[in-house]
Each structure stands twice: as C-alpha cells, then as structure tokens.
Write a protein that holds these residues in place. Structure first.
Motif, PDB file in Angstrom:
ATOM      1  N   MET A   1       0.846  -1.185   0.000  1.00  0.00           N
ATOM      2  CA  MET A   1       0.000   0.000   0.000  1.00  0.00           C
ATOM      3  C   MET A   1       0.888   1.243   0.000  1.00  0.00           C
ATOM      4  SD  MET A   1      -3.151   0.550  -0.453  1.00  0.00           S
ATOM      5  CE  MET A   1      -3.806  -1.082  -0.124  1.00  0.00           C
ATOM      6  N   PHE A   2       0.277   2.390  -0.296  1.00  0.00           N
ATOM      7  CA  PHE A   2       1.106   3.559  -0.550  1.00  0.00           C
ATOM      8  C   PHE A   2       1.122   4.587   0.578  1.00  0.00           C
ATOM      9  CE2 PHE A   2      -3.114   4.707  -2.197  1.00  0.00           C
ATOM     10  CZ  PHE A   2      -3.280   6.007  -1.752  1.00  0.00           C
ATOM     11  N   ALA A   3       2.219   5.327   0.597  1.00  0.00           N
ATOM     12  CA  ALA A   3       2.364   6.516   1.438  1.00  0.00           C
ATOM     13  C   ALA A   3       2.692   7.678   0.521  1.00  0.00           C
ATOM     14  CB  ALA A   3       3.472   6.330   2.463  1.00  0.00           C
ATOM     15  N   LEU A   4       2.177   8.837   0.859  1.00  0.00           N
ATOM     16  CA  LEU A   4       2.430  10.042   0.076  1.00  0.00           C
ATOM     17  C   LEU A   4       3.084  11.095   0.952  1.00  0.00           C
ATOM     18  CD1 LEU A   4      -1.062  10.444  -1.677  1.00  0.00           C
ATOM     19  CD2 LEU A   4       1.011   9.448  -2.672  1.00  0.00           C
ATOM     20  N   TYR A   5       4.017  11.821   0.374  1.00  0.00           N
ATOM     21  CA  TYR A   5       4.468  13.073   0.983  1.00  0.00           C
ATOM     22  C   TYR A   5       3.979  14.173   0.061  1.00  0.00           C
ATOM     23  CZ  TYR A   5       6.946  16.576   3.558  1.00  0.00           C
ATOM     24  OH  TYR A   5       7.220  17.675   4.326  1.00  0.00           O
ATOM     25  N   ILE A   6       3.162  15.073   0.593  1.00  0.00           N
ATOM     26  CA  ILE A   6       2.525  16.116  -0.199  1.00  0.00           C
ATOM     27  C   ILE A   6       2.954  17.478   0.326  1.00  0.00           C
ATOM     28  CG2 ILE A   6       0.323  17.061  -1.008  1.00  0.00           C
ATOM     29  CD1 ILE A   6      -0.969  14.357  -0.312  1.00  0.00           C
ATOM     30  N   THR A   7       3.424  18.326  -0.566  1.00  0.00           N
ATOM     31  CA  THR A   7       3.804  19.675  -0.155  1.00  0.00           C
ATOM     32  C   THR A   7       2.615  20.627  -0.338  1.00  0.00           C
ATOM     33  OG1 THR A   7       4.606  20.395  -2.330  1.00  0.00           O
ATOM     34  CG2 THR A   7       6.158  19.214  -0.915  1.00  0.00           C
ATOM     35  N   HIS A   8       2.517  21.599   0.544  1.00  0.00           N
ATOM     36  CA  HIS A   8       1.446  22.583   0.414  1.00  0.00           C
ATOM     37  C   HIS A   8       1.579  23.319  -0.913  1.00  0.00           C
ATOM     38  CE1 HIS A   8       4.083  26.045   0.989  1.00  0.00           C
ATOM     39  NE2 HIS A   8       4.717  25.309   1.884  1.00  0.00           N
ATOM     40  N   PRO A   9       0.461  23.678  -1.536  1.00  0.00           N
ATOM     41  CA  PRO A   9       0.532  24.469  -2.769  1.00  0.00           C
ATOM     42  C   PRO A   9       0.751  25.957  -2.469  1.00  0.00           C
ATOM     43  CG  PRO A   9      -1.738  23.907  -2.286  1.00  0.00           C
ATOM     44  CD  PRO A   9      -0.892  23.246  -1.234  1.00  0.00           C
ATOM     45  N   GLN A  10       0.498  26.806  -3.437  1.00  0.00           N
ATOM     46  CA  GLN A  10       0.835  28.230  -3.354  1.00  0.00           C
ATOM     47  C   GLN A  10       0.263  28.893  -2.095  1.00  0.00           C
ATOM     48  OE1 GLN A  10      -0.113  26.608  -6.085  1.00  0.00           O
ATOM     49  NE2 GLN A  10       0.959  27.370  -7.897  1.00  0.00           N
ATOM     50  N   VAL A  11       1.057  29.824  -1.560  1.00  0.00           N
ATOM     51  CA  VAL A  11       0.685  30.508  -0.322  1.00  0.00           C
ATOM     52  C   VAL A  11       0.482  32.000  -0.561  1.00  0.00           C
ATOM     53  CG1 VAL A  11       1.907  28.845   1.112  1.00  0.00           C
ATOM     54  CG2 VAL A  11       3.095  30.895   0.330  1.00  0.00           C
ATOM     55  N   ARG A  12      -0.131  32.630   0.417  1.00  0.00           N
ATOM     56  CA  ARG A  12      -0.294  34.084   0.409  1.00  0.00           C
ATOM     57  C   ARG A  12       0.935  34.670   1.095  1.00  0.00           C
ATOM     58  NH1 ARG A  12      -4.752  33.972   2.548  1.00  0.00           N
ATOM     59  NH2 ARG A  12      -6.047  34.044   0.667  1.00  0.00           N
ATOM     60  N   GLY A 168       5.046  24.427  -5.556  1.00  0.00           N
ATOM     61  CA  GLY A 168       4.538  23.595  -4.476  1.00  0.00           C
ATOM     62  C   GLY A 168       3.328  22.798  -4.910  1.00  0.00           C
ATOM     63  N   GLY A 169       2.693  22.149  -3.930  1.00  0.00           N
ATOM     64  CA  GLY A 169       1.522  21.356  -4.246  1.00  0.00           C
ATOM     65  C   GLY A 169       1.854  20.115  -5.049  1.00  0.00           C
ATOM     66  N   ASN A 170       2.996  19.510  -4.747  1.00  0.00           N
ATOM     67  CA  ASN A 170       3.425  18.290  -5.429  1.00  0.00           C
ATOM     68  C   ASN A 170       3.493  17.134  -4.434  1.00  0.00           C
ATOM     69  OD1 ASN A 170       4.258  19.411  -8.194  1.00  0.00           O
ATOM     70  ND2 ASN A 170       5.382  20.726  -6.783  1.00  0.00           N
ATOM     71  N   PRO A 187       2.321  16.992  -9.650  1.00  0.00           N
ATOM     72  CA  PRO A 187       1.315  17.903  -9.105  1.00  0.00           C
ATOM     73  C   PRO A 187       0.192  17.122  -8.412  1.00  0.00           C
ATOM     74  CG  PRO A 187       1.957  18.627 -11.285  1.00  0.00           C
ATOM     75  CD  PRO A 187       2.592  17.284 -11.075  1.00  0.00           C
ATOM     76  N   MET A 188      -0.175  17.552  -7.232  1.00  0.00           N
ATOM     77  CA  MET A 188      -1.124  16.800  -6.415  1.00  0.00           C
ATOM     78  C   MET A 188      -2.461  16.572  -7.117  1.00  0.00           C
ATOM     79  SD  MET A 188      -1.798  19.957  -3.716  1.00  0.00           S
ATOM     80  CE  MET A 188      -2.671  18.982  -2.514  1.00  0.00           C
ATOM     81  N   GLU A 189      -2.886  17.520  -7.939  1.00  0.00           N
ATOM     82  CA  GLU A 189      -4.169  17.390  -8.604  1.00  0.00           C
ATOM     83  C   GLU A 189      -4.094  16.545  -9.868  1.00  0.00           C
ATOM     84  OE1 GLU A 189      -2.683  21.541  -9.911  1.00  0.00           O
ATOM     85  OE2 GLU A 189      -2.221  19.997  -8.420  1.00  0.00           O
ATOM     86  N   SER A 190      -2.863  16.170 -10.282  1.00  0.00           N
ATOM     87  CA  SER A 190      -2.678  15.387 -11.508  1.00  0.00           C
ATOM     88  C   SER A 190      -2.447  13.914 -11.248  1.00  0.00           C
ATOM     89  CB  SER A 190      -1.492  15.935 -12.314  1.00  0.00           C
ATOM     90  OG  SER A 190      -1.715  17.269 -12.698  1.00  0.00           O
ATOM     91  N   TRP A 191      -2.000  13.567 -10.031  1.00  0.00           N
ATOM     92  CA  TRP A 191      -1.669  12.168  -9.747  1.00  0.00           C
ATOM     93  C   TRP A 191      -2.924  11.306  -9.812  1.00  0.00           C
ATOM     94  CZ3 TRP A 191      -1.590   8.788  -5.079  1.00  0.00           C
ATOM     95  CH2 TRP A 191      -0.754   7.665  -5.256  1.00  0.00           C
ATOM     96  N   LYS A 192      -2.817  10.155 -10.458  1.00  0.00           N
ATOM     97  CA  LYS A 192      -3.972   9.267 -10.653  1.00  0.00           C
ATOM     98  C   LYS A 192      -4.045   8.144  -9.635  1.00  0.00           C
ATOM     99  CE  LYS A 192      -5.118  11.669 -14.205  1.00  0.00           C
ATOM    100  NZ  LYS A 192      -6.174  12.699 -14.033  1.00  0.00           N
ATOM    101  N   GLY A 193      -3.067   8.070  -8.758  1.00  0.00           N
ATOM    102  CA  GLY A 193      -3.071   6.999  -7.754  1.00  0.00           C
ATOM    103  C   GLY A 193      -2.226   5.830  -8.183  1.00  0.00           C
ATOM    104  N   GLU A 194      -2.083   4.872  -7.292  1.00  0.00           N
ATOM    105  CA  GLU A 194      -1.298   3.692  -7.567  1.00  0.00           C
ATOM    106  C   GLU A 194      -1.953   2.861  -8.655  1.00  0.00           C
ATOM    107  OE1 GLU A 194       1.939   2.366  -5.093  1.00  0.00           O
ATOM    108  OE2 GLU A 194       1.741   3.915  -6.612  1.00  0.00           O
TER     109      GLU A 194
END
Length: 198
Positions: A1-12, A168-170, A187-194
C-alpha cells in the motif's frame, strides 16, 4: 500500500507575517480542493500534517475527501529559516541552492540540511513504525524537508536536484512495504493513484 508526501501548494506571501503562519492563496486552496476530488484522496486512512498553517489548511482540505481526522505532529515543519526571516524570491532561491549544496553547514543561521533531514526522517519513521502497512497514509508538509526525506528514502545524497517543481503542491509516493519510491514529484491534482495493489 502507498504513502504520500505532499507539499502545500501556493501561499499568500506576507513579509510582515512569520513564514510558518502563512496560509494558502486562492490558487493554492483551489488546487488542494481539486486534489481532494481525486480517487486517491478518498482512500487515505491517515493524514499527518506539519504544524505550519499552510500545511494544516492543505491537510484539512484533503481530509474532507476521506473524513479522517488530521493529525498535527510537531517537528515536521520546514527547515528553520527564522535566522534570516523573509527573503525575496530571487535571494531565497540562491539561499536554497546553498542550503542543499552544503548540507553540513548553516546558511546565515538556518537549520542545517543534515539536521532537518534527520528530524523529518525520524518523525516519519516513528509514525510508520506503528502504522498499519495496509492503510494508505499521507504526510502534508513542505518542499525543503520533503526533498530531504525523498533523498533519504531513495538512498541518495542530499541535493537540490531532487527538489519539487516550482509552485509547491506536489507529491511523491513510496511503498509502505519496501519503502521504494514509486512516483516522483507530481502535481497533487494530476496524480492518478497507484496503478497496482500492494
């Protein structure tokens, strides 16, 4: 099974506010919401976040997909750069280059890369030591320490060549059974999963 490390996307960005207190920008929030619509987000059984505002905001958005509570863990924050405070982007990029190129030295009082790596690796390993390897898990954090973690998991020296793309956001993915990286920064919104089970 998978583990993800996700970085925060763009900030103010606000030079008058301490960096750990920065929140997500409208673009960053929108990207996190888009990622939360992905099938993989609903599969997560644990979501671990750094204690920085931008990471917590990202984690809470992703948690809306699975309904699991966000666990905030001290010590998973970005490399400590408080000695210099905010640096304009061009100056920051040069500082980051130096940080990765000289892991055993401190850039103008910053936390050393080797120390930041030891810190993030120890936190992740402690969590995984008592984690069910059949339960997908995500760590929400930051580009610097995320890159240091990735270098460690890959068995490679600290180097900025392993850094995430700008913005960010990867995420990168690794297998919980053998700790092998199965997906490089995406990119976090592009990944399709394992694509496979296990």
């Amino acid at each position: 099974m998978f583990a993800l490390y996700i970085t925060h996307p763009q900030v103010r960005i606000d030079p008058d506010v301490a960096v750990p207190k920065w929140g997500l920008s409208d673009i960053g929030s929108a990207r996190a919401r888009l990622a939360a619509e992905s099938a993989w987000a609903g599969q997560l059984r644990r979501i671990i976040s750094s204690n920085e505002v931008k990471a917590i905001e990202t984690a809470n958005i992703l948690a809306s997909a699975s309904g699991v509570p966000v666990e905030i863990v001290e010590g998973m924050h970005e490399n400590d750069r408080s000695a210099t405070g905010f640096l304009p982007p061009p100056e920051f990029e040069m500082a980051a280059d130096w940080f990765f190129a000289h892991p055993h030295d401190s850039f103008r009082g910053w936390e050393r890369a080797i120390d930041a790596q030891t810190r993030i690796v120890s936190k992740v390993e402690a969590i995984l030591a008592e984690h069910d390897p059949q339960a997908p898990i995500a760590f929400i954090g930051h580009g610097g320490v995320g890159t240091l973690l990735k270098c460690h998991i890959a068995g490679r020296p600290i180097a900025r060549q392993g850094d995430q793309p700008a913005g960010g956001g990867n995420l990168f993915c690794f297998d919980l059974a053998n700790r092998a990286i199965s997906c490089d920064w995406t990119p976090m919104e592009s990944w399709k999963g394992e694509s496979r089970k296990g």
